[in-house]
Design a protein around this motif. Structure first.
Motif, PDB file in Angstrom:
ATOM      1  N   ARG A   1      -4.562  15.790   3.777  1.00  0.00           N
ATOM      2  CA  ARG A   1      -4.499  15.214   5.117  1.00  0.00           C
ATOM      3  C   ARG A   1      -3.621  16.025   6.073  1.00  0.00           C
ATOM      4  O   ARG A   1      -3.689  15.842   7.278  1.00  0.00           O
TER       5      ARG A   1
ATOM      6  N   GLU B   1       2.524   8.065  15.906  1.00  0.00           N
ATOM      7  CA  GLU B   1       1.539   7.551  14.948  1.00  0.00           C
ATOM      8  C   GLU B   1       2.224   7.232  13.616  1.00  0.00           C
ATOM      9  O   GLU B   1       2.701   8.142  12.933  1.00  0.00           O
TER      10      GLU B   1
ATOM     11  N   HIS C   1       2.846   7.148  10.071  1.00  0.00           N
ATOM     12  CA  HIS C   1       2.202   7.794   8.921  1.00  0.00           C
ATOM     13  C   HIS C   1       3.222   8.244   7.872  1.00  0.00           C
ATOM     14  O   HIS C   1       2.857   8.824   6.862  1.00  0.00           O
TER      15      HIS C   1
ATOM     16  N   LEU D   1       6.000   4.135   8.814  1.00  0.00           N
ATOM     17  CA  LEU D   1       5.241   2.964   8.399  1.00  0.00           C
ATOM     18  C   LEU D   1       6.154   1.882   7.837  1.00  0.00           C
ATOM     19  O   LEU D   1       6.022   0.701   8.154  1.00  0.00           O
TER      20      LEU D   1
ATOM     21  N   HIS E   1      -0.415   0.741   2.587  1.00  0.00           N
ATOM     22  CA  HIS E   1      -0.350   1.906   3.463  1.00  0.00           C
ATOM     23  C   HIS E   1      -1.165   3.085   2.944  1.00  0.00           C
ATOM     24  O   HIS E   1      -0.966   4.214   3.399  1.00  0.00           O
TER      25      HIS E   1
ATOM     26  N   ARG F   1      -3.007   5.336   5.604  1.00  0.00           N
ATOM     27  CA  ARG F   1      -2.289   6.012   6.683  1.00  0.00           C
ATOM     28  C   ARG F   1      -1.153   6.923   6.205  1.00  0.00           C
ATOM     29  O   ARG F   1      -0.800   7.877   6.899  1.00  0.00           O
ATOM     30  N   ALA F   2      -0.573   6.643   5.070  1.00  0.00           N
ATOM     31  CA  ALA F   2       0.585   7.421   4.615  1.00  0.00           C
ATOM     32  C   ALA F   2       0.179   8.833   4.207  1.00  0.00           C
ATOM     33  O   ALA F   2      -0.712   9.013   3.375  1.00  0.00           O
ATOM     34  N   ASP F   3       0.825   9.832   4.806  1.00  0.00           N
ATOM     35  CA  ASP F   3       0.548  11.205   4.391  1.00  0.00           C
ATOM     36  C   ASP F   3       1.819  12.034   4.211  1.00  0.00           C
ATOM     37  O   ASP F   3       1.754  13.217   3.917  1.00  0.00           O
TER      38      ASP F   3
END
Length: 360
Positions: free
Chosen positions: A143, A162, A164, A209, A223, A226-228
């Motif tokens: 990602r 954002e 993340h 997040l 999460h 969305r978590a990267d």
């Protein structure tokens, strides 16, 4: 349906050992006897648990904490019923001085002769070394186009608005990266330096997040999409890939180029432990070279046990995310004891950060 991860060679051997233990259990099974361990989640190999229970007949009950503060709250209770606790130098020294932890006598733990003085000194008289590693950045390689290299990649993210990123609520570790990025010691007790680190974290918060241990956060499944990127410990990437069950093991780990925290996790015996002899037996068991090697390989974390390290497969010993190069260690810092007031300042910082984040 998730993709099943193919076991690495050392994991396959561990699974075999666990299978043997199950096929030939101890004849002195004492199901009523239990050892209670206070620890991080996913921080004791299942294969090691099976070996212990097969050899002793004693079950292990694990109580998890997500931060040093949560652990300290449990250990401060007068009726916690913990037999062995995961600690570190600062907490062990303070709790030991208050009479809440047992001094651990070397004659009762002869297996410690395999542990170098560097690691024993990092735990103090009230605990023994368990595992060690680094603090760094875990990231989803599928990602993020370019792998993070600096603490700035985590603290000054390219997508500041954002959410993340996953951080942590630990008042010690969350400040290590900001202090290093600002050129300060991770042990700083200066209010101005701590305030500057807080300002960095506050500016980052729009991209956060949650302030949870990353393994706990992703295991909750809240999460995953969305978590990267996350503040993480060496070895966490292995668990994160297992938790997500995605193909290709996208979670990876890097030590920022500015340097990092070199952490040493220790094990302590509370003064009110129900069976101190059993607790000591457990510590001796974990320090056996074969058990220490099995545990370290399964978890993907470095062992302080020199004899155990020699038993590890070459691919583990040569893995720089587990055993960093000497130049990385040279840029790393360790925690030192500091005035209680400085610790209270750190706790107020993380409390203010989380309260402001939750209020949004």
């Amino acid at each position: 349906m998730t993709n099943q991860k193919k076991p690495a060679p050392w994991r396959a051997r561990s699974i075999l050992l666990m299978t043997i233990s199950l096929l030939f259990p101890s004849t002195s099974l004492q199901a009523a006897q239990t050892l209670t361990l206070l620890t991080w989640e996913e921080y004791l190999s299942e294969a090691v648990i099976e070996r212990w229970q097969a050899e002793t007949g004693v079950e292990i009950r694990q109580v998890y904490f997500d931060s040093g503060d949560k652990r300290d709250e449990i250990l401060a209770k007068p009726d916690h019923q913990i037999d062995v606790a995961l600690t570190e130098l600062i907490s062990a020294t303070r709790f030991g001085a208050r009479g809440l932890l047992q001094p651990l006598d070397a004659p009762d733990l002869a297996e410690l002769h395999n542990t170098a003085p560097r690691w024993r000194d990092s735990c103090g008289p009230y605990s023994v070394p368990y595992l060690w590693g680094t603090l760094g950045i875990a990231y989803r390689s599928d990602r993020i186009e370019q792998a993070p290299r600096s603490w700035a990649d985590l603290l000054k993210p390219a997508r500041p608005d954002e959410p993340h990123i996953i951080m942590t609520e630990d008042h010690e570790d969350i400040l290590a990266g900001p202090l290093i990025l600002l050129g300060h010691s991770i042990n700083s007790a200066h209010t101005d330096e701590l305030k500057a680190a807080f300002e960095l974290l506050k500016a980052q918060s729009e991209a956060v997040l949650t302030y949870e241990y990353v393994i706990t956060a992703l295991r909750s499944r809240r999460h995953l999409d969305r978590a990267d990127m996350a503040l993480a410990y060496s070895g966490d990437q292995q668990v994160l890939n297992e938790v997500e069950g995605v193909q290709g093991e996208p979670w990876r780990y890097v030590v920022p180029e500015e340097g990092t925290l070199l952490w040493v996790d220790c094990l302590s015996v509370p003064s009110i432990a129900r069976d101190k002899a059993l607790a000591y037996r457990f510590l001796r068991f974990l320090n056996r070279p074969d058990i220490a090697a099995l545990n370290a390989a399964e978890l993907g974390v470095a062992t302080p046990n020199t004899a155990a390290q020699a038993l590890l497969p070459a691919e583990v010993r040569q893995d720089r995310t587990i055993y960093p190069a000497e130049e990385v260690l040279a840029r790393s810092q360790v925690y030192e004891t500091r005035p209680l007031e400085a610790t209270q300042t750190r706790r107020r910082i993380i409390s203010a950060l989380i309260n402001a984040h939750d209020a949004r």
